[in-house]
Design a protein around this motif. Structure first.
Motif, PDB file in Angstrom:
ATOM      1  N   VAL A  97      12.520  14.306 -14.661  1.00  0.00           N
ATOM      2  CA  VAL A  97      13.947  14.295 -14.528  1.00  0.00           C
ATOM      3  C   VAL A  97      14.370  14.363 -13.147  1.00  0.00           C
ATOM      4  N   LEU A  98      15.502  14.076 -13.072  1.00  0.00           N
ATOM      5  CA  LEU A  98      16.406  13.982 -11.874  1.00  0.00           C
ATOM      6  C   LEU A  98      17.863  14.273 -12.132  1.00  0.00           C
ATOM      7  N   ILE A  99      18.478  15.211 -11.466  1.00  0.00           N
ATOM      8  CA  ILE A  99      19.855  15.730 -12.013  1.00  0.00           C
ATOM      9  C   ILE A  99      20.605  15.505 -10.667  1.00  0.00           C
ATOM     10  N   LYS A 101       8.624  17.530 -17.040  1.00  0.00           N
ATOM     11  CA  LYS A 101       9.070  18.247 -18.472  1.00  0.00           C
ATOM     12  C   LYS A 101       7.829  19.054 -19.040  1.00  0.00           C
ATOM     13  N   GLU A 102       8.069  20.289 -19.481  1.00  0.00           N
ATOM     14  CA  GLU A 102       6.881  20.999 -20.131  1.00  0.00           C
ATOM     15  C   GLU A 102       6.689  20.427 -21.540  1.00  0.00           C
ATOM     16  N   VAL A 103       5.625  20.730 -22.120  1.00  0.00           N
ATOM     17  CA  VAL A 103       5.299  20.393 -23.341  1.00  0.00           C
ATOM     18  C   VAL A 103       6.321  20.972 -24.448  1.00  0.00           C
ATOM     19  N   TYR A 104       6.774  22.053 -24.310  1.00  0.00           N
ATOM     20  CA  TYR A 104       7.424  22.557 -25.435  1.00  0.00           C
ATOM     21  C   TYR A 104       8.888  22.386 -25.321  1.00  0.00           C
ATOM     22  N   GLU A 105       9.441  21.810 -24.242  1.00  0.00           N
ATOM     23  CA  GLU A 105      10.778  21.533 -24.186  1.00  0.00           C
ATOM     24  C   GLU A 105      11.083  20.133 -24.284  1.00  0.00           C
ATOM     25  N   THR A 106      12.689  19.946 -24.572  1.00  0.00           N
ATOM     26  CA  THR A 106      13.078  18.479 -24.501  1.00  0.00           C
ATOM     27  C   THR A 106      13.398  17.928 -23.065  1.00  0.00           C
ATOM     28  N   ILE A 107      13.656  16.723 -22.809  1.00  0.00           N
ATOM     29  CA  ILE A 107      13.872  16.257 -21.542  1.00  0.00           C
ATOM     30  C   ILE A 107      15.118  16.876 -20.827  1.00  0.00           C
ATOM     31  N   GLU A 108      16.211  17.067 -21.773  1.00  0.00           N
ATOM     32  CA  GLU A 108      17.482  17.792 -21.208  1.00  0.00           C
ATOM     33  C   GLU A 108      17.144  19.217 -20.866  1.00  0.00           C
ATOM     34  N   GLU A 109      16.207  19.755 -21.569  1.00  0.00           N
ATOM     35  CA  GLU A 109      16.038  21.278 -21.299  1.00  0.00           C
ATOM     36  C   GLU A 109      15.243  21.369 -19.827  1.00  0.00           C
ATOM     37  N   ALA A 110      14.339  20.346 -19.814  1.00  0.00           N
ATOM     38  CA  ALA A 110      13.569  20.349 -18.653  1.00  0.00           C
ATOM     39  C   ALA A 110      14.525  20.128 -17.374  1.00  0.00           C
ATOM     40  N   ASP A 145       2.937   3.749 -10.488  1.00  0.00           N
ATOM     41  CA  ASP A 145       1.951   4.355  -9.660  1.00  0.00           C
ATOM     42  C   ASP A 145       0.753   4.154 -10.273  1.00  0.00           C
ATOM     43  N   VAL A 146      -0.254   4.645  -9.749  1.00  0.00           N
ATOM     44  CA  VAL A 146      -1.646   4.569 -10.397  1.00  0.00           C
ATOM     45  C   VAL A 146      -1.501   4.868 -11.868  1.00  0.00           C
ATOM     46  N   LYS A 147      -0.926   6.053 -12.082  1.00  0.00           N
ATOM     47  CA  LYS A 147      -0.608   6.333 -13.526  1.00  0.00           C
ATOM     48  C   LYS A 147       0.922   5.887 -13.794  1.00  0.00           C
ATOM     49  N   PRO A 148       1.696   5.009 -13.989  1.00  0.00           N
ATOM     50  CA  PRO A 148       2.952   4.962 -14.332  1.00  0.00           C
ATOM     51  C   PRO A 148       3.603   6.204 -14.984  1.00  0.00           C
ATOM     52  N   PHE A 149       4.857   6.270 -14.541  1.00  0.00           N
ATOM     53  CA  PHE A 149       5.544   7.546 -15.180  1.00  0.00           C
ATOM     54  C   PHE A 149       7.247   7.111 -15.201  1.00  0.00           C
ATOM     55  N   CYS A 150       7.809   7.644 -16.237  1.00  0.00           N
ATOM     56  CA  CYS A 150       9.398   7.310 -16.441  1.00  0.00           C
ATOM     57  C   CYS A 150       9.989   8.660 -16.161  1.00  0.00           C
ATOM     58  N   LYS A 151      11.233   8.339 -15.252  1.00  0.00           N
ATOM     59  CA  LYS A 151      12.323   9.538 -14.931  1.00  0.00           C
ATOM     60  C   LYS A 151      13.352   9.333 -15.481  1.00  0.00           C
ATOM     61  N   ALA A 152      13.883  10.246 -16.284  1.00  0.00           N
ATOM     62  CA  ALA A 152      15.300  10.301 -16.779  1.00  0.00           C
ATOM     63  C   ALA A 152      16.318  10.890 -15.671  1.00  0.00           C
ATOM     64  N   VAL A 153      17.392  10.232 -15.376  1.00  0.00           N
ATOM     65  CA  VAL A 153      18.451  10.535 -14.367  1.00  0.00           C
ATOM     66  C   VAL A 153      19.627  11.110 -15.124  1.00  0.00           C
ATOM     67  N   PHE A 154      19.925  12.520 -14.955  1.00  0.00           N
ATOM     68  CA  PHE A 154      21.149  12.815 -15.726  1.00  0.00           C
ATOM     69  C   PHE A 154      22.091  13.425 -14.940  1.00  0.00           C
ATOM     70  N   ILE A 155      23.351  13.144 -15.180  1.00  0.00           N
ATOM     71  CA  ILE A 155      24.508  13.699 -14.650  1.00  0.00           C
ATOM     72  C   ILE A 155      24.901  15.150 -15.145  1.00  0.00           C
ATOM     73  N   ALA A 156      25.036  16.120 -14.578  1.00  0.00           N
ATOM     74  CA  ALA A 156      25.554  17.434 -15.126  1.00  0.00           C
ATOM     75  C   ALA A 156      26.710  18.361 -14.295  1.00  0.00           C
ATOM     76  N   GLU A 157      27.116  19.113 -14.940  1.00  0.00           N
ATOM     77  CA  GLU A 157      28.410  19.867 -14.616  1.00  0.00           C
ATOM     78  C   GLU A 157      27.668  21.365 -14.205  1.00  0.00           C
ATOM     79  N   VAL A 158      28.306  21.801 -13.049  1.00  0.00           N
ATOM     80  CA  VAL A 158      27.745  23.086 -12.574  1.00  0.00           C
ATOM     81  C   VAL A 158      28.367  23.972 -13.400  1.00  0.00           C
ATOM     82  N   LYS A 159      27.589  24.889 -13.996  1.00  0.00           N
ATOM     83  CA  LYS A 159      28.143  26.119 -14.984  1.00  0.00           C
ATOM     84  C   LYS A 159      28.185  27.493 -14.220  1.00  0.00           C
TER      85      LYS A 159
END
Length: 157
Positions: free
Chosen positions: A28-30, A55-64, A90-104
């Motif tokens: 993820v990128l925020i 992302k950890e195994v137990y969480e959604t991408i948004e939770e990450a 990369d040697v092992k390709p990966f995908c990153k989700a980019v999110f816009i977020a509001e500061v809480k």
């Protein structure tokens, strides 16, 4: 879709259409702002960059995204909105989700785990920052920042 080589020489494919890749995002990128300033973090080895991580195994991408932002900046974010995703070949390709977020909430007494904490920069300061991470200097980030500028008014109301 936009393709380019990052500063490490790997091909990167960037899309502003969700689900455009066969690789499911595990990173993820925020992007968040408050009071006309971008929320960044100071990574001790790489420099100034947007918060993000894996992302950890137990969480959604948004939770990450929420967890990584809090861990790296002591800032709680909410109202995440998917914005883009990209694959780094990369040697092992990966995908990153980019999110816009509001500061809480900005926590003043929390502990940083991986970085030296939050850095708040205006768009002008960000463009001229001498201590940017290599992640912040490639063509993809330039395109992402141009597209995200339309959200600045919403964040700063």
């Amino acid at each position: 879709m936009i393709s380019f080589n990052d500063l490490n020489g790997y091909r990167v494919d960037l899309s502003f259409e969700k689900g455009n890749f066969s690789i499911v995002p595990q990173h993820v990128l925020i992007l968040a702002q408050k009071n006309h300033k971008w929320l960044l973090t100071n990574h001790p080895k790489r420099g100034i960059e947007f918060p993000g991580g894996k992302k950890e195994v137990y969480e959604t991408i948004e939770e990450a995204a929420i967890r990584e932002t809090l861990e790296e900046t002591n800032v709680a974010v909410y109202r995440l909105e998917w914005f883009a995703e990209y694959v780094v070949h990369d040697v092992k390709p990966f995908c990153k989700a980019v999110f816009i977020a509001e500061v809480k909430d900005i926590h003043t007494e929390a502990v940083q785990y991986e970085t030296d904490g939050a850095v708040w920069l205006t768009s002008k300061e960000l463009k001229s920052c001498p201590n940017l991470s290599f992640h912040m200097k490639d063509k993809g980030m330039e395109v992402i920042l141009k597209k995200v500028m339309i959200y600045e008014e919403r964040w700063n109301d």
